[in-house]
Design a protein around this motif. Structure first.
Motif, short mmCIF file in Angstrom:
data_model
loop_
_atom_site.label_atom_id
_atom_site.label_comp_id
_atom_site.label_asym_id
_atom_site.label_seq_id
_atom_site.Cartn_x
_atom_site.Cartn_y
_atom_site.Cartn_z
N HIS A 66 5.63 -3.85 -10.00
CA HIS A 66 6.16 -4.63 -8.88
C HIS A 66 6.49 -3.72 -7.69
CE1 HIS A 66 8.38 -7.80 -6.79
NE2 HIS A 66 9.23 -6.83 -6.46
N VAL A 67 7.22 -2.63 -7.96
CA VAL A 67 7.58 -1.70 -6.89
C VAL A 67 6.32 -1.13 -6.23
CG1 VAL A 67 8.72 0.49 -6.36
CG2 VAL A 67 9.79 -1.11 -7.95
N LEU A 68 5.36 -0.71 -7.05
CA LEU A 68 4.13 -0.13 -6.51
C LEU A 68 3.32 -1.16 -5.73
CD1 LEU A 68 3.04 2.11 -9.51
CD2 LEU A 68 4.18 2.82 -7.39
N SER A 69 3.32 -2.41 -6.19
CA SER A 69 2.58 -3.45 -5.46
C SER A 69 3.22 -3.71 -4.11
CB SER A 69 2.46 -4.73 -6.28
OG SER A 69 3.71 -5.35 -6.44
N ARG A 70 4.55 -3.62 -4.03
CA ARG A 70 5.22 -3.74 -2.72
C ARG A 70 4.81 -2.58 -1.82
NH1 ARG A 70 6.41 -7.13 -0.07
NH2 ARG A 70 8.30 -6.31 0.81
N LEU A 71 4.77 -1.38 -2.39
CA LEU A 71 4.36 -0.21 -1.62
C LEU A 71 2.92 -0.36 -1.13
CD1 LEU A 71 5.21 2.63 -0.68
CD2 LEU A 71 4.30 3.49 -2.83
N ALA A 72 2.07 -0.95 -1.95
CA ALA A 72 0.65 -1.11 -1.60
C ALA A 72 0.44 -2.08 -0.45
CB ALA A 72 -0.14 -1.54 -2.82
N THR A 73 1.46 -2.89 -0.10
CA THR A 73 1.32 -3.82 1.03
C THR A 73 1.55 -3.13 2.37
OG1 THR A 73 3.65 -4.51 1.04
CG2 THR A 73 2.11 -5.76 -0.38
N SER A 74 1.96 -1.88 2.33
CA SER A 74 2.29 -1.15 3.54
C SER A 74 1.05 -0.89 4.40
CB SER A 74 2.93 0.19 3.19
OG SER A 74 3.11 0.98 4.35
N ASP A 75 1.23 -1.01 5.71
CA ASP A 75 0.16 -0.62 6.64
C ASP A 75 -0.08 0.88 6.58
OD1 ASP A 75 -0.17 -3.24 7.48
OD2 ASP A 75 1.13 -3.00 9.25
N ASP A 76 0.85 1.62 5.99
CA ASP A 76 0.74 3.07 5.88
C ASP A 76 0.04 3.51 4.60
OD1 ASP A 76 2.18 3.46 8.28
OD2 ASP A 76 4.08 3.26 7.20
N LEU A 77 -0.51 2.58 3.82
CA LEU A 77 -1.09 2.93 2.53
C LEU A 77 -2.19 3.98 2.67
CD1 LEU A 77 -1.13 2.58 -0.51
CD2 LEU A 77 -2.76 0.69 -0.20
N ASP A 78 -3.06 3.85 3.68
CA ASP A 78 -4.12 4.85 3.86
C ASP A 78 -3.53 6.23 4.12
OD1 ASP A 78 -6.17 3.05 3.42
OD2 ASP A 78 -6.43 2.60 5.57
N GLU A 79 -2.46 6.28 4.90
CA GLU A 79 -1.79 7.56 5.19
C GLU A 79 -1.19 8.14 3.90
OE1 GLU A 79 1.94 9.30 7.81
OE2 GLU A 79 1.14 7.32 8.28
N ILE A 80 -0.58 7.28 3.10
CA ILE A 80 0.00 7.73 1.82
C ILE A 80 -1.11 8.30 0.94
CG2 ILE A 80 1.10 6.95 -0.32
CD1 ILE A 80 2.61 4.86 1.48
#
Length: 141
Positions: A66-80
């Motif tokens: 759940h936490v990781l899926s929330r993180l994956a919604t970030s517009d910054d995912l490519d940067e991460i």
């Protein structure tokens, strides 16, 4: 994805004297499953001001997902994903700093205010294997 290659995720935020600690907790909860317990500890700053430390350790695989899926919604995912080699330590821990102000509005973004630390599974326990596991997991969510 049945398993998730993370042992745990730690989230932490400070509520300073000028902030409403309930709102800071709401910001932290942007990343957490419903009704997940948040620990509170009170501390005192250098000048005697009150600081409330809010933290949560997520260990259950479904909750970590759940936490990781929330993180994956970030517009910054490519940067991460591009910076994983710098964000994963030799101890196989992934570190991020997330925007506390944005999280209060439900936004997920890199920034300041919420620290995110996750222990990535890697066998053997090497940084390169941890980076690859983190990349694969975050890309699939």
């Amino acid at each position: 994805m049945s398993g998730v290659p993370f042992h745990y995720v730690d989230l932490q935020a400070f509520a300073y004297a000028t902030e409403d600690d309930r709102r800071v907790e709401d910001a932290l909860r942007t990343y957490l499953p419903e009704e997940f317990p948040v620990e509170r500890a009170e501390s005192v700053g250098h000048h005697g001001d009150r600081i409330v430390v809010l933290s949560a350790r997520v260990e259950n695989a479904d909750d970590v997902r759940h936490v990781l899926s929330r993180l994956a919604t970030s517009d910054d995912l490519d940067e991460i994903l591009d910076e994983l080699d710098r964000r994963v330590t030799e101890d196989c821990e992934l570190y991020l700093y997330l925007d506390k102000q944005g999280a209060l509005a439900g936004d997920v973004a890199l920034g300041r205010g919420i620290s995110f630390r996750a222990k990535v599974e890697a066998y053997p326990a090497k940084k390169d294997a941890a980076v690859e596991n983190a990349r694969e997991t975050l890309s699939e969510l």
